[in-house]
Design an enzyme around this catalytic site. Structure first.
Site, mmCIF file in Angstrom:
data_model
loop_
_atom_site.group_PDB
_atom_site.id
_atom_site.type_symbol
_atom_site.label_atom_id
_atom_site.label_comp_id
_atom_site.label_asym_id
_atom_site.label_seq_id
_atom_site.Cartn_x
_atom_site.Cartn_y
_atom_site.Cartn_z
ATOM 1 C CD GLU A 29 -5.547 -5.691 -1.269
ATOM 2 O OE1 GLU A 29 -4.919 -4.395 -1.124
ATOM 3 O OE2 GLU A 29 -6.186 -5.951 -0.362
ATOM 4 C CG ASN A 45 -0.595 -0.260 2.754
ATOM 5 O OD1 ASN A 45 0.459 -0.834 2.454
ATOM 6 N ND2 ASN A 45 -1.096 0.251 3.582
ATOM 7 C CB CYS A 73 -8.899 -4.293 -3.758
ATOM 8 S SG CYS A 73 -7.572 -2.875 -3.426
HETATM 9 N N1 THU Z 1 -5.400 -1.271 2.476
HETATM 10 C C1 THU Z 1 -4.918 -2.100 1.546
HETATM 11 O O1 THU Z 1 -3.691 -1.804 1.082
HETATM 12 N N2 THU Z 1 -5.566 -2.974 1.102
HETATM 13 C C2 THU Z 1 -6.985 -3.345 1.542
HETATM 14 O O2 THU Z 1 -7.564 -4.252 0.816
HETATM 15 C C3 THU Z 1 -7.455 -2.772 2.611
HETATM 16 C C4 THU Z 1 -6.645 -1.368 3.180
HETATM 17 C C5 THU Z 1 -4.444 -0.158 2.989
HETATM 18 C C6 THU Z 1 -5.022 1.182 2.717
HETATM 19 C C7 THU Z 1 -4.391 1.863 3.631
HETATM 20 O O3 THU Z 1 -3.044 2.255 3.117
HETATM 21 C C8 THU Z 1 -4.302 1.242 4.956
HETATM 22 O O4 THU Z 1 -4.564 -0.345 4.331
HETATM 23 C C9 THU Z 1 -5.314 1.399 5.998
HETATM 24 O O5 THU Z 1 -6.674 1.426 5.124
#
Ligand code: THU
Length: 147
Positions: free
Chosen positions: A61, A48, A99
């Site tokens: 993702e 992320n 996602c």
């Molecule tokens: N996040 C993801 O990377 N994938 C997900 O499916 C859920 C949320 C990240 C986004 C943000 O940087 C952090 O998790 C908190 O929401």
């Protein structure tokens, strides 16, 4: 569910865990790593990436998916996802709705989600489990399908 051998699942989980080290999360401190297996055998990884303008944040993702699609790869078998506060993974990290839909664009209903809570414990879900009745019209989207 796509058929996946245990060694493949383990490789994907290990790669997803490695990606926690690259998460850019100065705002939430919540690290997420993903490893997406293409049907051609290539694995695309993602983390992320947050932004001071929060809505710009890209999930792990979608980072993996966009890396693959931007290199011309559009067919996938499975994705491993791990997440937790500051690299501490204690439970599963289920993918967000955006996602799920982003992956659905390119994945069949038997695509597999590997949600790991540790390097050895994980849960498997299909796209059918995780995004039933999804929006993916066949063919071109147009007046006839939309009516
Ligand atoms: N996040 C993801 O990377 N994938 C997900 O499916 C859920 C949320 C990240 C986004 C943000 O940087 C952090 O998790 C908190 O929401």
């Amino acid at each position: 569910m796509e058929t996946l051998d245990k060694s493949t699942v383990q490789i994907l989980i290990n790669k997803a865990f490695e990606m926690l080290n690259f998460s850019y999360v100065p705002y939430s401190r919540y690290t997420v790593g993903a490893a997406l297996l293409a049907k051609n055998g290539t694995v695309y990884t993602g983390c992320n990436i947050e932004n001071a303008s929060f809505g710009v944040t890209n999930c792990a993702e979608r980072t993996a998916l966009f890396k693959a699609v931007s290199e011309g790869v559009k067919e996938f078998k499975a994705i491993a996802i791990v997440g937790g506060p500051q690299k501490k993974v204690a439970g599963i990290c289920a993918p967000c709705g955006i996602c799920r839909q982003a992956l659905r664009e390119f994945c069949d209903m038997d695509f597999t989600f590997i949600l790991a809570k540790s390097k050895t414990e994980y849960e498997l879900y299909s796209m059918k489990d995780i995004l039933p009745q999804s929006f993916k019209p066949d063919g071109e989207i147009g007046a006839t399908q939309r009516a």
